[in-house]
Write an enzyme that holds these catalytic residues in place. Sequence first.
Site: not given
Length: 498
Positions: A182, A291, A392
Amino acid sequence: MTIDTQKKAITLKNYVNGEWRTSTSVEIYDVINPATQEVIGHASYSTKEETEEAIQAAKEAFESGVWSQKTTHERSAILLAIAAKIDERAEELATLETLNNGKIKTEATYDIADAANCFRYYAGMILQPDGQTYHAPDNVQALIVKEPVGVAGLIVPWNFPLLMSVWKIAPALAAGNTIVFKPSEVTPMTAMKLFEILEEAGLPKGVANMVMGHGAIVGQTISESKHVDIVSFTGSTQVGREIMRAAAGNLKKISLELGGKSPNIIFADADFEAAVDYGLFGIFYGSGQVCSAGSRILVEETIYDAYVERFVERANQIKVGPGLDETSNMGAIVSEKQLNRILDYIEIGKNEGAKLVAGGKRLTENGLDQGFFIAPTVFADVTNDMRIVREEIFGPVVTIQKFATEQEAIRLANDSDYGLAGGVFSNDGAKALRVIKQIRAGITWVNDYHPTYVEAPWGGYKQSGIGRSLGTYGLEDFQEVKQINIRLNVEPNGWFPS
């Protein structure tokens, strides 16, 4: 896949059991270029039933042995063919990645090259000796072998659309698994091209399957399915928790590469200009949508003011613009949703009392008004209890704070729920190593920031995830370990009376 030559909008389809399929869903969405908001593709939000069909195709292909029982040399040859085709289409892929993600083309070009190298790496790795023998207590030949897990569910994010896909697909296929993949609904364009390449390279039907759509439907179905044997996900920590819960249904293996809030420690004895340069690179590469971004810079107090001044001077020189503009140093934010999230955090930082010393606004001048652009943003004089330091943001926003001692730097660096990455800058080699060994993170650098190597494991501590991508560890994530015991003297053992 078809291309409208007038509007250049690609019609995106699912790929199931070796066939390109148009979704039956009536929910159609536009895929856009975040630098201009131009529509570059159309896709469907696929259904649960369509996802289950893809899973079933992968299950049947695995059980048939059409891929898992090929020799490692046969699998390796196809992986090498995939790498070669990525190289052949590098220019096309880099351009499409830039259009869909918003990053500058230089970054996308490196991503495409790394993707090809990842396939080559695993093509070579599976030809190397592996397994073990061990000494059994009696007349038994004992072996340890590694086998594919089965059906691998792979779910990737939007920040490195092609590269993150390859980080999962290459080792999963190398190990002999079949896959249900996906892509992010935000950035599915290069995933389509990649599956064209997989098909052209000769993958048997059913081995690689792709389904477009919502994480809440497609991703959830993959994670819950009893026919999926491992789910590998890269994305937010919140979604990682949801996948972990869904995967508990059949206790499938999981590999999760999640969020980060990574520290970059600058000591006074560091090469000053190098520390500034890598500090900028650590946070503003990829528009901060990385990230492992060095989003928390910790600077020794004796050089703190000078560092902030120089950092801000350099940040203000970064030219923000469309990724295909060769003069751009930093590209667009991937979507309006992400743009608004970042702008919200900037307001939070102001309200928390952090000192905004650079950026802090959306850029709309000089032809940027149609895109999602944010100026490189710097907050100084922050404390560890502030949300902009703890949460974050995933954008071009950095906090800079001071420390007095080595131990304080370590304490501040580790005072986080995350543990993905971290850096240390110092010309004292012993101190740098001493500090980096105490940083609770899985990916670290000394006098450097951000380089990634396919040979080395990628993943984090704490709430930054479970498992590792890349290197030998990335292959092992997609393998099961089996012991085989072979008795050499075949005769009754006399345990029970005859």
